[in-house]
Motif scaffolding. Sequence first.
Motif, PDB file in Angstrom:
ATOM      1  N   PHE A   1       0.767  -1.487  -0.056  1.00 41.41           N
ATOM      2  CA  PHE A   1       0.230  -0.229  -0.066  1.00 41.41           C
ATOM      3  C   PHE A   1       1.162   1.170   0.124  1.00 41.41           C
ATOM      4  O   PHE A   1      -0.060   2.252  -0.647  1.00 41.41           O
ATOM      5  CB  PHE A   1      -0.708  -0.217   1.593  1.00 41.41           C
ATOM      6  CG  PHE A   1      -2.289  -1.373   0.701  1.00 41.41           C
ATOM      7  CD1 PHE A   1      -2.479  -0.962   0.057  1.00 41.41           C
ATOM      8  CD2 PHE A   1      -2.237  -2.051   2.378  1.00 41.41           C
ATOM      9  CE1 PHE A   1      -4.088  -1.469   0.110  1.00 41.41           C
ATOM     10  CE2 PHE A   1      -3.156  -2.935   1.997  1.00 41.41           C
ATOM     11  CZ  PHE A   1      -4.514  -2.680   1.299  1.00 41.41           C
ATOM     12  N   GLN A   2       2.202   0.976  -0.157  1.00 37.23           N
ATOM     13  CA  GLN A   2       3.530   2.424   0.424  1.00 37.23           C
ATOM     14  C   GLN A   2       4.306   1.783   0.396  1.00 37.23           C
ATOM     15  O   GLN A   2       4.299   0.371   0.254  1.00 37.23           O
ATOM     16  CB  GLN A   2       2.713   3.110   1.665  1.00 37.23           C
ATOM     17  CG  GLN A   2       3.003   1.675   2.903  1.00 37.23           C
ATOM     18  CD  GLN A   2       2.795   2.803   4.554  1.00 37.23           C
ATOM     19  OE1 GLN A   2       3.684   2.162   5.246  1.00 37.23           O
ATOM     20  NE2 GLN A   2       1.806   3.506   4.509  1.00 37.23           N
TER      21      GLN A   2
ATOM     22  N   SER B   1      -1.317   1.243  18.929  1.00 39.62           N
ATOM     23  CA  SER B   1      -1.839   0.337  18.248  1.00 39.62           C
ATOM     24  C   SER B   1      -2.199   0.331  16.515  1.00 39.62           C
ATOM     25  O   SER B   1      -1.628   2.210  16.172  1.00 39.62           O
ATOM     26  CB  SER B   1      -3.648   0.429  18.324  1.00 39.62           C
ATOM     27  OG  SER B   1      -4.023   1.106  17.793  1.00 39.62           O
ATOM     28  N   ALA B   2      -1.348   0.086  15.584  1.00 36.09           N
ATOM     29  CA  ALA B   2      -1.856  -0.082  14.505  1.00 36.09           C
ATOM     30  C   ALA B   2      -2.686   0.632  13.823  1.00 36.09           C
ATOM     31  O   ALA B   2      -2.838   1.538  12.680  1.00 36.09           O
ATOM     32  CB  ALA B   2      -1.373  -1.276  14.162  1.00 36.09           C
TER      33      ALA B   2
ATOM     34  N   LYS C   1      -4.840   5.973  11.210  1.00 34.95           N
ATOM     35  CA  LYS C   1      -5.737   7.121  11.295  1.00 34.95           C
ATOM     36  C   LYS C   1      -5.224   8.278  11.557  1.00 34.95           C
ATOM     37  O   LYS C   1      -5.864   8.851  10.495  1.00 34.95           O
ATOM     38  CB  LYS C   1      -6.788   7.013  12.607  1.00 34.95           C
ATOM     39  CG  LYS C   1      -7.440   7.879  12.488  1.00 34.95           C
ATOM     40  CD  LYS C   1      -8.489   7.411  14.224  1.00 34.95           C
ATOM     41  CE  LYS C   1     -10.070   8.245  13.672  1.00 34.95           C
ATOM     42  NZ  LYS C   1     -10.840   7.873  14.708  1.00 34.95           N
ATOM     43  N   ARG C   2      -3.865   8.687  12.238  1.00 37.50           N
ATOM     44  CA  ARG C   2      -3.627   9.801  11.988  1.00 37.50           C
ATOM     45  C   ARG C   2      -2.908   9.946  10.672  1.00 37.50           C
ATOM     46  O   ARG C   2      -2.670  10.530  10.201  1.00 37.50           O
ATOM     47  CB  ARG C   2      -2.644   9.796  13.322  1.00 37.50           C
ATOM     48  CG  ARG C   2      -1.375  10.899  13.481  1.00 37.50           C
ATOM     49  CD  ARG C   2      -2.476  12.074  14.128  1.00 37.50           C
ATOM     50  NE  ARG C   2      -2.524  11.564  15.428  1.00 37.50           N
ATOM     51  CZ  ARG C   2      -2.255  12.163  16.841  1.00 37.50           C
ATOM     52  NH1 ARG C   2      -1.212  12.523  16.540  1.00 37.50           N
ATOM     53  NH2 ARG C   2      -2.908  11.228  17.430  1.00 37.50           N
ATOM     54  N   PHE C   3      -1.333   8.422  10.635  1.00 37.04           N
ATOM     55  CA  PHE C   3      -0.724   9.164   9.584  1.00 37.04           C
ATOM     56  C   PHE C   3      -1.251   8.131   8.058  1.00 37.04           C
ATOM     57  O   PHE C   3      -0.191   8.234   6.758  1.00 37.04           O
ATOM     58  CB  PHE C   3       1.201   8.885  10.027  1.00 37.04           C
ATOM     59  CG  PHE C   3       1.346   9.908  11.357  1.00 37.04           C
ATOM     60  CD1 PHE C   3       1.179  11.642  10.802  1.00 37.04           C
ATOM     61  CD2 PHE C   3       1.546   9.463  12.074  1.00 37.04           C
ATOM     62  CE1 PHE C   3       1.667  12.252  11.145  1.00 37.04           C
ATOM     63  CE2 PHE C   3       1.446  10.744  13.161  1.00 37.04           C
ATOM     64  CZ  PHE C   3       1.584  12.198  12.920  1.00 37.04           C
ATOM     65  N   ASN C   4      -1.669   7.678   7.792  1.00 36.76           N
ATOM     66  CA  ASN C   4      -1.946   6.214   6.955  1.00 36.76           C
ATOM     67  C   ASN C   4      -0.812   5.636   6.762  1.00 36.76           C
ATOM     68  O   ASN C   4      -0.601   5.108   5.690  1.00 36.76           O
ATOM     69  CB  ASN C   4      -2.091   6.632   6.151  1.00 36.76           C
ATOM     70  CG  ASN C   4      -3.570   6.317   5.016  1.00 36.76           C
ATOM     71  OD1 ASN C   4      -4.554   5.483   5.026  1.00 36.76           O
ATOM     72  ND2 ASN C   4      -2.751   6.739   3.671  1.00 36.76           N
ATOM     73  N   VAL C   5      -0.787   4.773   7.315  1.00 39.47           N
ATOM     74  CA  VAL C   5       1.543   4.455   7.419  1.00 39.47           C
ATOM     75  C   VAL C   5       0.480   2.951   8.411  1.00 39.47           C
ATOM     76  O   VAL C   5       0.654   3.047   8.971  1.00 39.47           O
ATOM     77  CB  VAL C   5       2.230   4.896   7.904  1.00 39.47           C
ATOM     78  CG1 VAL C   5       2.471   5.873   6.461  1.00 39.47           C
ATOM     79  CG2 VAL C   5       1.981   5.386   8.940  1.00 39.47           C
ATOM     80  N   SER C   6       2.146   2.194   7.929  1.00 35.90           N
ATOM     81  CA  SER C   6       1.929   1.022   9.174  1.00 35.90           C
ATOM     82  C   SER C   6       3.258   1.100  10.277  1.00 35.90           C
ATOM     83  O   SER C   6       3.010   2.001  10.250  1.00 35.90           O
ATOM     84  CB  SER C   6       2.857  -0.072   8.309  1.00 35.90           C
ATOM     85  OG  SER C   6       3.995  -0.103   7.788  1.00 35.90           O
ATOM     86  N   LYS C   7       2.885   0.061  11.402  1.00 33.72           N
ATOM     87  CA  LYS C   7       3.039   0.816  13.510  1.00 33.72           C
ATOM     88  C   LYS C   7       4.323   0.543  12.177  1.00 33.72           C
ATOM     89  O   LYS C   7       5.271   1.385  13.564  1.00 33.72           O
ATOM     90  CB  LYS C   7       2.494  -0.462  13.626  1.00 33.72           C
ATOM     91  CG  LYS C   7       3.511  -0.189  15.198  1.00 33.72           C
ATOM     92  CD  LYS C   7       2.833  -1.301  16.174  1.00 33.72           C
ATOM     93  CE  LYS C   7       3.310  -0.888  17.336  1.00 33.72           C
ATOM     94  NZ  LYS C   7       2.056  -1.494  19.079  1.00 33.72           N
ATOM     95  N   ASN C   8       5.230  -0.743  12.243  1.00 33.16           N
ATOM     96  CA  ASN C   8       6.687  -0.595  10.914  1.00 33.16           C
ATOM     97  C   ASN C   8       7.033   0.693  10.638  1.00 33.16           C
ATOM     98  O   ASN C   8       8.335   1.080  10.926  1.00 33.16           O
ATOM     99  CB  ASN C   8       6.725  -1.785  10.444  1.00 33.16           C
ATOM    100  CG  ASN C   8       7.022  -3.069  11.679  1.00 33.16           C
ATOM    101  OD1 ASN C   8       6.525  -3.508  12.665  1.00 33.16           O
ATOM    102  ND2 ASN C   8       6.165  -4.608  10.750  1.00 33.16           N
ATOM    103  N   VAL C   9       6.724   1.001   9.565  1.00 29.13           N
ATOM    104  CA  VAL C   9       7.709   2.206   9.060  1.00 29.13           C
ATOM    105  C   VAL C   9       7.262   3.632  10.270  1.00 29.13           C
ATOM    106  O   VAL C   9       8.148   4.506  10.179  1.00 29.13           O
ATOM    107  CB  VAL C   9       6.375   2.997   7.342  1.00 29.13           C
ATOM    108  CG1 VAL C   9       6.878   4.080   7.035  1.00 29.13           C
ATOM    109  CG2 VAL C   9       6.138   1.620   6.844  1.00 29.13           C
ATOM    110  N   TYR C  10       6.142   3.424  10.960  1.00 27.74           N
ATOM    111  CA  TYR C  10       6.289   4.924  12.174  1.00 27.74           C
ATOM    112  C   TYR C  10       7.502   4.743  13.108  1.00 27.74           C
ATOM    113  O   TYR C  10       8.335   5.556  12.952  1.00 27.74           O
ATOM    114  CB  TYR C  10       4.788   4.519  12.718  1.00 27.74           C
ATOM    115  CG  TYR C  10       4.770   5.711  13.813  1.00 27.74           C
ATOM    116  CD1 TYR C  10       4.548   6.700  13.111  1.00 27.74           C
ATOM    117  CD2 TYR C  10       4.401   5.829  14.646  1.00 27.74           C
ATOM    118  CE1 TYR C  10       3.863   7.877  14.434  1.00 27.74           C
ATOM    119  CE2 TYR C  10       4.069   6.290  15.962  1.00 27.74           C
ATOM    120  CZ  TYR C  10       4.264   7.786  15.786  1.00 27.74           C
ATOM    121  OH  TYR C  10       3.640   9.042  16.635  1.00 27.74           O
ATOM    122  N   LYS C  11       7.228   3.335  13.438  1.00 28.40           N
ATOM    123  CA  LYS C  11       8.148   2.994  14.389  1.00 28.40           C
ATOM    124  C   LYS C  11      10.077   3.263  13.582  1.00 28.40           C
ATOM    125  O   LYS C  11      10.477   4.166  14.671  1.00 28.40           O
ATOM    126  CB  LYS C  11       8.294   1.689  15.201  1.00 28.40           C
ATOM    127  CG  LYS C  11       7.321   1.829  15.641  1.00 28.40           C
ATOM    128  CD  LYS C  11       7.530  -0.274  15.884  1.00 28.40           C
ATOM    129  CE  LYS C  11       8.415  -0.673  17.732  1.00 28.40           C
ATOM    130  NZ  LYS C  11       8.142  -2.087  16.921  1.00 28.40           N
TER     131      LYS C  11
END
Length: 280
Positions: free
Chosen positions: A205-206, A238-239, A244-254
């Motif tokens: 998705f990204q 949570s993922a 909801k905030r950034f439209n990315v996966s948790k792994n990418v955010y971390k």
Amino acid sequence: MLQIGKFNSLNVIKQVPFGFYLDGGDDKEVLLPTKFADEACKIGDTCRVFVYHDSDGRLAATTQIPLAEVDECAFLKVVSVNNVGAFVEWGIDKDLLVPYSEQDFPMAEGVSYVVFIYFDDETGKVAASTRLRDFLFEEGENFVPKQEVELLICGLSDMGYKAVINGTHLGLLFKDEVFKPLRIGEKTTGFIKRVREDNKIDLCFQFHDDNARKDLAEQIIDDLEAHGGISTLTDKSSAQEISKRFNVSKNVYKRTLGALYKQKRILLDKSKITLIKQDV
């Protein structure tokens, strides 16, 4: 040539008390019942109709719009099961048969499945199948990375979600590429991540390239600045909250938080993120 299971433009050749007969070519006549005919319909007119076999096996036409045509995939609900197979709602007066031989696993009444609609040369009739791999391509040599595609989520595996790509191919969304809840039968937009050495197709998705990470990093900084320099959306969140905030996966955010921490732009603890003010 008449295309059964698809829309055709056919000429009216005969009128009867219960409808009109259309010219199907090769001496075939197709009945268009009165309830589906235009009030002004007459001999010589051309009608755009969907052609199928009625419950008695006769060629029939309708102006109803089916949920899918031959050579298309659709998410259809089982309305009954009998000794020949499962019947799914097709969007027209006749339900569509999924023979037992075309079921990957037993289908249950009231449950919806992604099926491929096909014309059976042996019976001369239209049917459906959940055995998508028998009808769709699994090798994607004509796709290129980052190509945008339309996806129909069609199944689950241990590795992630299976998806129909542009109605013609099958691909896989790995679990760590999915940052939002997905449902079987859901239509969404995605991208070709890569075509593997075996020509199987991976989806996403990204993209996690440098440009994407830089963009997300700046979004995080902007969000912190907009909230007084503090955010409770940490790498422990949570993922669903992160998506909801950034439209990315948790792994990418971390990973992006880790990069910002190394750059000494933020402070991290279990409950919050704090923006480090930069010297001007």
